[in-house]
Design a protein around this motif. Structure first.
Motif, PDB file in Angstrom:
ATOM      1  N   ASN A 141       0.832  -1.207   0.000  1.00 41.61           N
ATOM      2  CA  ASN A 141       0.000   0.000   0.000  1.00 41.61           C
ATOM      3  C   ASN A 141       0.865   1.255   0.000  1.00 41.61           C
ATOM      4  OD1 ASN A 141      -2.356  -1.494   0.041  1.00 41.61           O
ATOM      5  ND2 ASN A 141      -2.524  -1.498   2.263  1.00 41.61           N
ATOM      6  N   ARG A 144       2.353   1.765  -3.459  1.00 38.46           N
ATOM      7  CA  ARG A 144       1.456   2.388  -4.440  1.00 38.46           C
ATOM      8  C   ARG A 144       1.500   3.917  -4.319  1.00 38.46           C
ATOM      9  NH1 ARG A 144      -1.786  -1.996  -2.564  1.00 38.46           N
ATOM     10  NH2 ARG A 144      -1.989  -3.621  -4.149  1.00 38.46           N
ATOM     11  N   ASN A 147       4.851   5.132  -5.623  1.00 34.50           N
ATOM     12  CA  ASN A 147       4.913   5.017  -7.079  1.00 34.50           C
ATOM     13  C   ASN A 147       4.104   6.114  -7.766  1.00 34.50           C
ATOM     14  OD1 ASN A 147       5.851   3.364  -9.377  1.00 34.50           O
ATOM     15  ND2 ASN A 147       3.657   3.107  -9.729  1.00 34.50           N
ATOM     16  N   ASP A 148       2.943   6.442  -7.189  1.00 33.63           N
ATOM     17  CA  ASP A 148       2.136   7.521  -7.761  1.00 33.63           C
ATOM     18  C   ASP A 148       2.891   8.848  -7.711  1.00 33.63           C
ATOM     19  OD1 ASP A 148       0.119   5.752  -8.228  1.00 33.63           O
ATOM     20  OD2 ASP A 148      -1.024   6.246  -6.424  1.00 33.63           O
TER      21      ASP A 148
END
Length: 291
Positions: A141, A144, A147-148
């Protein structure tokens, strides 16, 4: 005396004819009864098969509503049952036709049973992925979110000097293959056939970054949150990372293509996650699915 003999013969003939007539009537009655029984049985078989077809169609409707990756295949097989039911209702229901309908239904039911089992597995995997909240899931989580953020920063990387010293890991891809004894590798999307995962990514050109050896830790996690490969653990400050393999790359400020094969054995179908870490920091991630 001759009249008595003649009368006796006539009576015998009449008796024989009467017996023959009774036998014929009995035979005709039996044939009529047998035909009616056969017709009744065919009608009963037809109604029963129609009900079974409708029940199977309902099962497909329920499975399609679960919205798994098999929805298109389930819909196609459901349509076959609908067509078979329509043909059954139009038929006159003779013995040969009923036998063919039953055989067609049994064949379609076997296919349905196989698809239902596979669909149930996918549903269970979806539940597992949704409910698991262990430490690895927390890392994913966080990954993510990181990475965004990296994706947004990459658009301005060439224009921002203070951000320019950070290397960008791009085009992370994973492909499952079957390794032949001849050395030839064949692409596959079935977990049962895969024995190698081919992982590749690119380190982008950066004239500002420091050149030299760059070490990345690659982590591959299956649908049950198991780390594949070496399963070695390394600490980065207060963070601990379990990874699949380590890859050292000689970087000279130019674009570098990196590739590594990860041997696997007896893996199961589901969604797999691939993460790349640079000194404990997640710099790229992707996922792929095997049947």
């Amino acid at each position: 005396m001759e009249n008595q003999k003649s009368n006796s013969s006539l009576k015998a003939i009449i008796i024989v004819l009467a017996l023959l007539l009774l036998g014929s009537l009995g035979y005709m009655y039996k044939m009529s009864t047998d035909n009616q029984t056969s017709e009744n049985k065919l009608m009963t078989d037809k109604e029963k098969l129609s009900e079974e077809l409708q029940a199977s169609i309902a099962k497909y409707d329920e499975a399609i509503a679960s919205n798994t990756t098999l929805s298109d295949e389930l819909s196609a097989e459901r349509e076959k049952l609908v067509q078979l039911k329509a043909e059954l209702e139009k038929s006159q229901g003779d013995v040969a036709a009923m036998a063919k309908f039953k055989n067609d239904y049994l064949r379609l039911k076997r296919e349905m049973d196989n698809l239902m089992k596979e669909n149930d597995v996918l549903k269970k995997q979806n539940v597992t992925l949704t409910t698991q909240r262990d430490s690895t899931q927390v890392v994913l989580n966080d990954a993510r979110k990181v990475n965004d953020t990296l994706i947004a920063k990459n658009d301005n990387l060439a224009k921002t000097v203070e951000k320019g010293s950070k290397l960008s890991v791009l085009n992370l891809q994973t492909m499952a293959v079957k390794q032949r004894s001849s050395g030839k590798q064949i692409d596959t999307d079935k977990a049962s056939r895969a024995d190698v995962l081919k992982i590749s990514f690119m380190i982008a050109e950066n004239q500002i970054a420091k050149s030299g050896d760059k070490t990345y830790h690659v982590q591959v996690i299956d649908s049950k949150n198991n780390v594949l490969g070496d399963k070695k653990t390394e600490s980065f400050g207060d963070k601990t990372l379990t990874y699949s393999f380590e890859k050292t790359v000689k970087y000279e400020n130019k674009t570098v293509q990196v590739a590594q094969d990860l041997p696997v054995k007896d893996i199961e179908g589901g969604t797999y996650f691939v993460n790349i870490f640079d000194k404990g920091e997640l710099v790229s991630k992707t996922s792929f699915t095997l049947r």
